[in-house]
Motif scaffolding. Structure first.
Motif, PDB file in Angstrom:
ATOM      1  N   ALA A  87       0.863  -1.184   0.000  1.00 34.15           N
ATOM      2  CA  ALA A  87       0.000   0.000   0.000  1.00 34.15           C
ATOM      3  C   ALA A  87       0.894   1.227   0.000  1.00 34.15           C
ATOM      4  CB  ALA A  87      -0.923  -0.001   1.216  1.00 34.15           C
ATOM      5  N   SER A  88       0.291   2.389  -0.116  1.00 30.35           N
ATOM      6  CA  SER A  88       1.077   3.625  -0.061  1.00 30.35           C
ATOM      7  C   SER A  88       0.323   4.689   0.725  1.00 30.35           C
ATOM      8  CB  SER A  88       1.401   4.144  -1.466  1.00 30.35           C
ATOM      9  OG  SER A  88       0.229   4.575  -2.137  1.00 30.35           O
ATOM     10  N   ILE A  89       1.085   5.694   1.144  1.00 29.94           N
ATOM     11  CA  ILE A  89       0.534   6.816   1.906  1.00 29.94           C
ATOM     12  C   ILE A  89       1.010   8.098   1.234  1.00 29.94           C
ATOM     13  CG2 ILE A  89       0.320   7.880   4.186  1.00 29.94           C
ATOM     14  CD1 ILE A  89       1.575   5.075   5.169  1.00 29.94           C
ATOM     15  N   GLU A  90       0.079   8.944   0.857  1.00 33.55           N
ATOM     16  CA  GLU A  90       0.390  10.217   0.216  1.00 33.55           C
ATOM     17  C   GLU A  90       0.144  11.354   1.209  1.00 33.55           C
ATOM     18  OE1 GLU A  90       0.361   7.164  -2.253  1.00 33.55           O
ATOM     19  OE2 GLU A  90      -1.622   7.788  -1.533  1.00 33.55           O
ATOM     20  N   SER A  91       1.138  12.224   1.365  1.00 34.79           N
ATOM     21  CA  SER A  91       1.028  13.313   2.340  1.00 34.79           C
ATOM     22  C   SER A  91       1.365  14.651   1.702  1.00 34.79           C
ATOM     23  CB  SER A  91       1.979  13.080   3.522  1.00 34.79           C
ATOM     24  OG  SER A  91       1.733  11.847   4.142  1.00 34.79           O
ATOM     25  N   PHE A  92       0.643  15.686   2.113  1.00 34.37           N
ATOM     26  CA  PHE A  92       0.952  17.065   1.743  1.00 34.37           C
ATOM     27  C   PHE A  92       1.394  17.771   3.021  1.00 34.37           C
ATOM     28  CE2 PHE A  92      -1.696  15.570  -1.627  1.00 34.37           C
ATOM     29  CZ  PHE A  92      -1.336  16.275  -2.769  1.00 34.37           C
ATOM     30  N   ASN A 115      -5.102   0.460  -8.361  1.00 34.77           N
ATOM     31  CA  ASN A 115      -4.968   1.248  -7.131  1.00 34.77           C
ATOM     32  C   ASN A 115      -6.348   1.676  -6.627  1.00 34.77           C
ATOM     33  OD1 ASN A 115      -2.099   1.219  -7.225  1.00 34.77           O
ATOM     34  ND2 ASN A 115      -2.133   2.895  -8.713  1.00 34.77           N
ATOM     35  N   LEU A 116      -6.568   1.487  -5.314  1.00 33.67           N
ATOM     36  CA  LEU A 116      -7.823   1.885  -4.689  1.00 33.67           C
ATOM     37  C   LEU A 116      -7.581   3.094  -3.788  1.00 33.67           C
ATOM     38  CD1 LEU A 116      -9.259  -1.610  -3.633  1.00 33.67           C
ATOM     39  CD2 LEU A 116      -9.497  -0.409  -5.822  1.00 33.67           C
ATOM     40  N   VAL A 117      -8.346   4.176  -4.021  1.00 29.26           N
ATOM     41  CA  VAL A 117      -8.171   5.438  -3.299  1.00 29.26           C
ATOM     42  C   VAL A 117      -9.526   5.966  -2.836  1.00 29.26           C
ATOM     43  CG1 VAL A 117      -7.399   7.840  -3.523  1.00 29.26           C
ATOM     44  CG2 VAL A 117      -6.125   6.021  -4.670  1.00 29.26           C
ATOM     45  N   PRO A 118      -9.711   6.174  -1.519  1.00 26.88           N
ATOM     46  CA  PRO A 118      -8.808   5.787  -0.434  1.00 26.88           C
ATOM     47  C   PRO A 118      -8.844   4.280  -0.207  1.00 26.88           C
ATOM     48  CG  PRO A 118     -10.822   6.703   0.470  1.00 26.88           C
ATOM     49  CD  PRO A 118     -10.915   6.868  -1.019  1.00 26.88           C
ATOM     50  N   PRO A 147       2.775  11.006  -6.318  1.00 25.56           N
ATOM     51  CA  PRO A 147       2.766   9.602  -6.714  1.00 25.56           C
ATOM     52  C   PRO A 147       2.470   9.432  -8.195  1.00 25.56           C
ATOM     53  CG  PRO A 147       0.685  10.169  -5.711  1.00 25.56           C
ATOM     54  CD  PRO A 147       1.580  11.377  -5.554  1.00 25.56           C
ATOM     55  N   GLY A 148       2.864   8.278  -8.726  1.00 29.66           N
ATOM     56  CA  GLY A 148       2.477   7.908 -10.077  1.00 29.66           C
ATOM     57  C   GLY A 148       1.237   7.031 -10.017  1.00 29.66           C
ATOM     58  N   GLY A 149       1.071   6.202 -11.031  1.00 27.46           N
ATOM     59  CA  GLY A 149      -0.042   5.260 -11.041  1.00 27.46           C
ATOM     60  C   GLY A 149      -1.404   5.913 -11.076  1.00 27.46           C
ATOM     61  N   TYR A 150      -1.475   7.157 -11.550  1.00 29.55           N
ATOM     62  CA  TYR A 150      -2.733   7.915 -11.638  1.00 29.55           C
ATOM     63  C   TYR A 150      -3.406   8.073 -10.273  1.00 29.55           C
ATOM     64  CZ  TYR A 150      -1.974   6.892 -16.572  1.00 29.55           C
ATOM     65  OH  TYR A 150      -1.418   6.772 -17.821  1.00 29.55           O
ATOM     66  N   ILE A 151      -2.611   7.988  -9.204  1.00 28.46           N
ATOM     67  CA  ILE A 151      -3.159   8.158  -7.856  1.00 28.46           C
ATOM     68  C   ILE A 151      -3.650   9.589  -7.647  1.00 28.46           C
ATOM     69  CG2 ILE A 151      -2.543   8.170  -5.398  1.00 28.46           C
ATOM     70  CD1 ILE A 151      -0.735   5.753  -5.961  1.00 28.46           C
ATOM     71  N   MET A 152      -2.945  10.557  -8.232  1.00 27.13           N
ATOM     72  CA  MET A 152      -3.401  11.950  -8.107  1.00 27.13           C
ATOM     73  C   MET A 152      -4.779  12.115  -8.748  1.00 27.13           C
ATOM     74  SD  MET A 152      -1.047  13.850  -6.468  1.00 27.13           S
ATOM     75  CE  MET A 152      -0.692  15.519  -7.059  1.00 27.13           C
ATOM     76  N   ALA A 194     -13.184  11.751   2.344  1.00 27.72           N
ATOM     77  CA  ALA A 194     -13.500  11.349   0.975  1.00 27.72           C
ATOM     78  C   ALA A 194     -15.006  11.386   0.755  1.00 27.72           C
ATOM     79  CB  ALA A 194     -12.973   9.948   0.710  1.00 27.72           C
ATOM     80  N   THR A 195     -15.397  11.714  -0.458  1.00 27.46           N
ATOM     81  CA  THR A 195     -16.817  11.719  -0.826  1.00 27.46           C
ATOM     82  C   THR A 195     -17.165  10.558  -1.750  1.00 27.46           C
ATOM     83  OG1 THR A 195     -16.342  13.208  -2.681  1.00 27.46           O
ATOM     84  CG2 THR A 195     -16.967  14.225  -0.585  1.00 27.46           C
ATOM     85  N   ALA A 196     -16.145   9.820  -2.195  1.00 32.16           N
ATOM     86  CA  ALA A 196     -16.362   8.671  -3.076  1.00 32.16           C
ATOM     87  C   ALA A 196     -15.155   7.740  -2.964  1.00 32.16           C
ATOM     88  CB  ALA A 196     -16.554   9.129  -4.527  1.00 32.16           C
ATOM     89  N   TYR A 197     -15.279   6.571  -3.567  1.00 31.52           N
ATOM     90  CA  TYR A 197     -14.202   5.584  -3.544  1.00 31.52           C
ATOM     91  C   TYR A 197     -13.753   5.314  -4.972  1.00 31.52           C
ATOM     92  CZ  TYR A 197     -15.453   5.000   1.309  1.00 31.52           C
ATOM     93  OH  TYR A 197     -15.690   5.242   2.643  1.00 31.52           O
ATOM     94  N   SER A 198     -12.504   5.698  -5.257  1.00 30.94           N
ATOM     95  CA  SER A 198     -11.967   5.599  -6.611  1.00 30.94           C
ATOM     96  C   SER A 198     -11.212   4.295  -6.823  1.00 30.94           C
ATOM     97  CB  SER A 198     -11.003   6.758  -6.895  1.00 30.94           C
ATOM     98  OG  SER A 198     -11.656   7.991  -6.858  1.00 30.94           O
ATOM     99  N   CYS A 199     -11.259   3.832  -8.045  1.00 34.97           N
ATOM    100  CA  CYS A 199     -10.430   2.707  -8.486  1.00 34.97           C
ATOM    101  C   CYS A 199      -9.820   3.093  -9.817  1.00 34.97           C
ATOM    102  CB  CYS A 199     -11.270   1.444  -8.653  1.00 34.97           C
ATOM    103  SG  CYS A 199     -10.370   0.043  -9.387  1.00 34.97           S
ATOM    104  N   VAL A 200      -8.500   2.994  -9.923  1.00 31.09           N
ATOM    105  CA  VAL A 200      -7.842   3.271 -11.192  1.00 31.09           C
ATOM    106  C   VAL A 200      -7.140   1.999 -11.654  1.00 31.09           C
ATOM    107  CG1 VAL A 200      -5.783   4.236 -10.055  1.00 31.09           C
ATOM    108  CG2 VAL A 200      -6.246   4.763 -12.451  1.00 31.09           C
ATOM    109  N   GLU A 201      -7.483   1.581 -12.854  1.00 27.43           N
ATOM    110  CA  GLU A 201      -6.905   0.382 -13.459  1.00 27.43           C
ATOM    111  C   GLU A 201      -5.936   0.813 -14.552  1.00 27.43           C
ATOM    112  OE1 GLU A 201      -9.808  -2.615 -14.462  1.00 27.43           O
ATOM    113  OE2 GLU A 201     -11.310  -1.648 -13.195  1.00 27.43           O
ATOM    114  N   ILE A 202      -4.677   0.432 -14.379  1.00 28.08           N
ATOM    115  CA  ILE A 202      -3.628   0.794 -15.324  1.00 28.08           C
ATOM    116  C   ILE A 202      -3.510  -0.331 -16.347  1.00 28.08           C
ATOM    117  CG2 ILE A 202      -1.196   1.416 -15.559  1.00 28.08           C
ATOM    118  CD1 ILE A 202      -1.428   2.102 -12.456  1.00 28.08           C
TER     119      ILE A 202
END
Length: 388
Positions: free
Chosen positions: A191-196, A217-220, A270-275, A305-313
């Motif tokens: 997993a990963s953790i993105e911080s500002f 990748n599943l965000v969050p 991050p990469g992987g379209y996480i942004m 979060a207001t929704a649950y994203s999934c990005v498939e590369i």
């Protein structure tokens, strides 16, 4: 009545090293003048004040020499690194061009996996065993300490580049060039953790679940509270140990049965379209936040979060595309927020050398984590690329 049109000048002048289109878009929207230092001319940048196309040198001396020559007499308020390889170059350049400074030692530790892990070892950060390859006298010594299989990586690489999984002593031909790190292989979900981070405080944090590393990748992440709390604690410990006072970080972690193991941290988006996934999950533009953080500005982050994203590369493997099934259904699905397919039937797909190489991506959102997984399986069955 005569109305005078007043020209409002930006207080900023930015040097962008390792440009990304999303960063350029924000700079343009804010009318911030910028120059660019890039490694290759993959696309034209016509509105930059200056564009330099040269390698991002690995040594401090070469970097200092190049910046002094390429940007002689120029000053910038800020230097922004858009890529992994640009982080240390930006830290060096900031001091030369009079920009907002950052610690070069911190930048180096976030770029060099060996320096990073050697430093963090003194702060009781849990991690897998590792060795500097140049310090190992034999393959037998490496396997005795790290076990089998072991992993060889370049110290200064990202996105899975240079990753080698070695299972036998006779296959480990030691290289004494000082460029590699050897690690004990960890078989566990990641997993990963993105911080500002602004003014020494973490202002926003996201966790990402690698459902399929390098592919989904599943965000969050939607982990349980105990695991989520442990991840955030580890993240704070690493950021504090490295003394990161501002910037955007991407920390990877192994989720083993015996607890968390630190993987590595990068001082860049991050990469992987996480942004992209964060934008749709939290209803804000993380690239705007990234630029604001780099400029030292406050930013109003969302609280949840207001929704649950999934990005498939997308990358189906090596071969020629014989058919694409379900493309129109993907485009028409109400939950799809972004979809890009860079190939067509008849195109040849080559070996994927790094996580950043793909033939497209699919990003969809759901109201719950369970619905997100159902939708992922739906698209996995309905959208298929045949390879021969």
């Amino acid at each position: 009545m005569l109305h005078e049109k007043r020209l409002i000048l930006s207080p900023y002048r930015v040097l962008l090293i390792g440009p990304r289109r999303a960063i350029l878009k924000i700079l343009r929207a804010r009318k911030i003048p910028f120059s660019v230092w890039r490694e290759d001319a993959t696309y034209p940048i016509m509105d930059a004040q200056k564009v330099v196309t040269e390698p991002l040198f690995n040594t401090t001396k070469k970097l200092q020499q190049f910046v002094n020559e390429a940007f002689a007499g120029e000053s910038f308020t800020h230097v922004i690194a858009g890529s992994e390889s640009a982080v240390y170059a930006a830290a060096v350049a900031r001091r030369i061009v009079g920009a907002r400074a950052s610690a070069t030692t911190t930048a180096l530790r976030c770029r060099d996996k060996l320096a990073m892990k050697q430093y963090l070892s003194d702060y009781d950060i849990p991690m897998t065993r590792f060795l500097a390859e140049s310090a190992v006298d034999s393959a037998a010594t490496a396997f005795a300490y790290l076990g089998s299989p072991l992993v060889r990586k370049q110290r200064k690489s990202s996105g899975g580049r240079s990753f080698e999984l070695i299972t036998r002593e006779q296959d480990l031909i030691l290289r004494q060039n000082g460029r590699n790190i050897l690690e004990k292989f960890v078989s566990a979900p990641e997993a990963s953790i993105e911080s500002f981070i602004h003014d020494g405080e973490i202002k926003f944090v996201n966790t990402t679940r690698y459902l399929e590393k390098g592919h989904v990748n599943l965000v969050p992440a939607a982990f349980d509270e105990t695991l989520q709390a442990a991840m955030l604690k580890l993240n704070r410990q690493v950021i504090e140990a490295l003394k990161i006072s501002w910037g955007t970080t991407h920390l990877e972690v192994y989720l083993t049965d015996n607890g968390l193991l630190f993987g590595e941290i990068a001082l860049r988006p991050p990469g992987g379209y996480i942004m992209n996934a964060m934008q749709h999950a939290y209803a804000f533009n993380p690239w705007e936040a990234f630029v604001a953080i780099e400029l030292g500005e406050p930013f109003e982050f969302p609280q949840f979060a207001t929704a649950y994203s999934c990005v498939e590369i997308l990358h189906p493997g090596i071969g020629r595309i014989s058919a694409i099934h379900g493309e129109q259904q993907v485009k028409e699905h109400a939950s799809v927020r972004e979809f890009r397919l860079k190939v067509k039937v008849g195109d040849m797909i080559h070996k994927r050398e790094a996580a950043g190489q793909d033939i497209g991506y699919l990003l969809h959102v759901s109201e719950t984590p369970a619905a997100r997984l159902d939708l992922y399986h739906h698209f996995k069955n309905q959208f298929v690329i045949d390879i021969t």
